[in-house]
Design a protein around this motif. Structure first.
Motif, PDB file in Angstrom:
ATOM      1  N   SER A 343       0.880  -1.016  -0.054  1.00 57.01           N
ATOM      2  CA  SER A 343      -0.003   0.112  -0.166  1.00 57.01           C
ATOM      3  C   SER A 343       0.975   1.222  -0.011  1.00 57.01           C
ATOM      4  CB  SER A 343      -0.880   0.053   1.285  1.00 57.01           C
ATOM      5  OG  SER A 343      -1.737   1.247   1.375  1.00 57.01           O
ATOM      6  N   SER A 344       1.957   1.242   0.794  1.00 56.14           N
ATOM      7  CA  SER A 344       2.884   2.349   0.819  1.00 56.14           C
ATOM      8  C   SER A 344       3.470   2.471  -0.479  1.00 56.14           C
ATOM      9  CB  SER A 344       3.871   2.284   1.932  1.00 56.14           C
ATOM     10  OG  SER A 344       4.878   3.366   1.710  1.00 56.14           O
ATOM     11  N   ALA A 345       3.840   1.482  -1.162  1.00 55.46           N
ATOM     12  CA  ALA A 345       4.449   1.371  -2.637  1.00 55.46           C
ATOM     13  C   ALA A 345       3.514   2.167  -3.462  1.00 55.46           C
ATOM     14  CB  ALA A 345       4.986   0.039  -3.162  1.00 55.46           C
ATOM     15  N   VAL A 346       1.954   1.995  -3.450  1.00 55.90           N
ATOM     16  CA  VAL A 346       1.035   2.518  -4.250  1.00 55.90           C
ATOM     17  C   VAL A 346       0.921   4.178  -4.210  1.00 55.90           C
ATOM     18  CG1 VAL A 346      -1.340   2.581  -4.691  1.00 55.90           C
ATOM     19  CG2 VAL A 346      -0.176   0.647  -4.510  1.00 55.90           C
ATOM     20  N   SER A 347       1.485   4.437  -2.751  1.00 58.53           N
ATOM     21  CA  SER A 347       1.302   5.992  -2.533  1.00 58.53           C
ATOM     22  C   SER A 347       2.433   6.636  -3.305  1.00 58.53           C
ATOM     23  CB  SER A 347       1.384   5.923  -0.957  1.00 58.53           C
ATOM     24  OG  SER A 347       0.120   5.442  -0.267  1.00 58.53           O
ATOM     25  N   ARG A 348       3.762   5.933  -3.236  1.00 56.55           N
ATOM     26  CA  ARG A 348       4.620   6.579  -3.974  1.00 56.55           C
ATOM     27  C   ARG A 348       4.691   6.471  -5.455  1.00 56.55           C
ATOM     28  NH1 ARG A 348       7.346   3.438   0.188  1.00 56.55           N
ATOM     29  NH2 ARG A 348       8.006   1.817  -1.314  1.00 56.55           N
ATOM     30  N   ARG A 349       3.770   5.877  -5.967  1.00 60.31           N
ATOM     31  CA  ARG A 349       3.598   5.690  -7.372  1.00 60.31           C
ATOM     32  C   ARG A 349       2.594   6.365  -7.781  1.00 60.31           C
ATOM     33  NH1 ARG A 349       4.081  -0.826  -8.462  1.00 60.31           N
ATOM     34  NH2 ARG A 349       3.746  -0.219 -10.563  1.00 60.31           N
ATOM     35  N   VAL A 350       2.053   7.545  -7.154  1.00 61.25           N
ATOM     36  CA  VAL A 350       0.738   8.341  -7.485  1.00 61.25           C
ATOM     37  C   VAL A 350       1.076   8.959  -8.994  1.00 61.25           C
ATOM     38  CG1 VAL A 350      -0.481  10.345  -7.105  1.00 61.25           C
ATOM     39  CG2 VAL A 350       0.111   8.877  -5.064  1.00 61.25           C
TER      40      VAL A 350
END
Length: 478
Positions: A343-350
């Motif tokens: 989920s954190s990786a998704v936030s960094r891939r906005v």
């Protein structure tokens, strides 16, 4: 296109993928190790119980009630008056415990529903007393004159005192088990391996032959082809048996009819060994036997397992309770960490996802992309976890200490009491080496956990990714 992009993204984020996979791997490895150790504990306990029962035995049937011993039950030894220095011996063959079952009960047990086969056995204790009396010498009036006479222990004559003399006797106590040679697949002898000579033939029902336990044979210097005498009857040693684990069921094994003759127990047995048609229905068979054959006690391997104590029991309890919950806790933590990291990786891939949506990617496609990456991470973690788990199980097997098992609270082969008593489980302490076998089922569980971990992590990240709108995503880019 999907797999090409998936491969590129995983390669570009190798460190993040490795962190997620490592977390899952640790949880999966711990599950494998705990499962294999628990399996090893189960096999160790089965090995202990096998030394009591014998291969293929699911339960034993014995007489329930045991009367108190009386003076008439005690062995009596009588010796004839012979010249001084003459060796004398007398032996008694006793049934181990006073309660016996009729041989017809074996047939009745074998006819019960769920019983595949039943065989009877007679457990005996032999007490042999041998030695010699020596007459004393009478010393008259202190003048140094000696006169022999009088029985040992007799009162001194008025003319002098009796000096010297006495009795020197040795007591040899050993166990004998009468086995039904027509059914060699059941009974305690099956828990031993013939290391010299041969076992009984099915035609030797009344033959004077004996199979000796290896430890007893070494102590008494018995060899195949030699003889051993029990209550004045000579038996030919046809084989030497070595117990697979722990103590043997008896020192000597002879045909059942010979054991009944020696102990004056015609058509009697002390124990009935039972094999069930279905190992999953042992409790039902036990209830059936106790219901239809009154006055009997049925003991299963599960009942004996409750009597096992010592380091084996402690380690088994630790592996099945504390180890299980520890593995579950670590696995849940690994799944949560994998989900949070995804989920954190998704936030960094906005910016990336916003651009893809602006180019026409649907929310479902973005979600599949995130879930696909998470599943691959889970599978990589599964491979690493299986490798770590196999290595951990190997280390446990290689360095595990020898565990001890004390068996108590049960009787095998007849009741206790009398001279020598019954063969009580409480008197046995066995050493067992722990192993940690990894089964195919355990590997399958590990693969399933790896996929589940990837799906859980992908669900977190996919949910976040599906909520992104192109305009909002691009607006958050600095």
């Amino acid at each position: 296109m999907f797999f090409t992009y998936l491969r590129r993204e995983l390669r570009r984020r190798r460190k993040a993928a490795l962190v997620v996979a490592s977390g899952l791997a640790l949880g999966i490895a711990l599950v494998i190790v705990v499962t294999s150790v628990s399996s090893g504990m189960g096999k160790a306990q089965d090995k202990v119980l096998q030394s009591l029962y014998g291969l293929g035995t699911d339960m034993t049937v014995t007489k329930a009630a045991q009367p108190a011993a009386t003076s008439s039950d005690r062995p009596r030894f009588q010796f004839d008056a012979q010249d001084s220095g003459s060796e004398q011996s007398s032996d008694r063959v006793l049934v181990q415990g006073f309660e016996t079952l009729s041989a017809s009960t074996v047939t009745k047990v074998g006819e019960q529903s769920g019983v595949s086969d039943a065989v009877g056995g007679l457990s005996l204790q032999v007490v042999k007393v041998s030695g010699e009396f020596t007459r004393g010498e009478v010393q008259q009036n202190g003048e140094g004159g000696n006169q022999q006479g009088g029985a040992p222990g007799a009162a001194p004559s008025p003319e002098g005192q009796v000096q010297g003399g006495g009795a020197n006797f040795d007591v040899n106590n050993y166990s004998v088990f009468g086995t039904d040679v027509t059914k060699p697949a059941l009974g305690p002898l099956t828990s031993s391996k013939i290391t010299s000579g041969r076992t009984f033939k099915s035609t030797e029902t009344a033959a004077k032959v004996v199979v000796a336990d290896s430890a007893y044979a070494k102590e008494k210097k018995l060899k195949v082809g030699g003889t051993v005498t029990v209550k004045g009857t000579k038996f030919e040693v046809i084989g030497i048996a070595t117990a697979d684990s722990g103590d043997p069921a008896a020192n000597l094994y002879i045909p059942l009819k010979q054991a009944q003759t020696l102990s004056d127990s015609k058509d009697k047995v002390t124990t009935i060994y039972v094999r069930a048609t279905d190992s999953q229905k042992i409790d039902a068979v036990k209830s059936t036997i106790q219901k239809n054959i009154s006055g009997t006690t049925v003991t299963t391997s599960a009942d004996l397992a409750d009597t096992v104590s010592g380091s084996l029991s402690t380690a088994s309890s630790l592996a099945t309770s504390v180890g299980k919950w520890l593995a579950i806790a670590v696995l849940i933590a690994a799944f949560l960490v994998a989900g949070l990291l995804t989920s954190s990786a998704v936030s960094r891939r906005v910016r990336e996802f916003g651009t893809l949506k602006a180019l026409g990617w649907k929310s479902g496609r973005v979600t599949r992309q995130v879930v696909g990456e998470a599943i691959v991470n889970g599978l990589v973690g599964g491979v690493l976890g299986i490798a770590l788990g196999l290595a951990g199980a190997y280390v446990v097997t290689a360095i595990s200490p020898t565990l001890q098992a004390q068996l108590g609270g049960g009787t095998t082969g007849g009741g206790g009491g009398g001279f020598g008593g019954g063969r009580q489980a409480a008197a046995r302490t066995l050493d067992v080496t722990l192993t940690a076998p990894v089964s195919v089922t355990t590997i399958g569980i590990a693969v399933g956990l790896a996929v589940a971990g990837g799906l859980i992590a992908g669900a977190f990240g996919g949910w976040r990714a599906s909520r992104l709108r192109p305009a909002d995503a691009l607006r958050r880019v600095e």
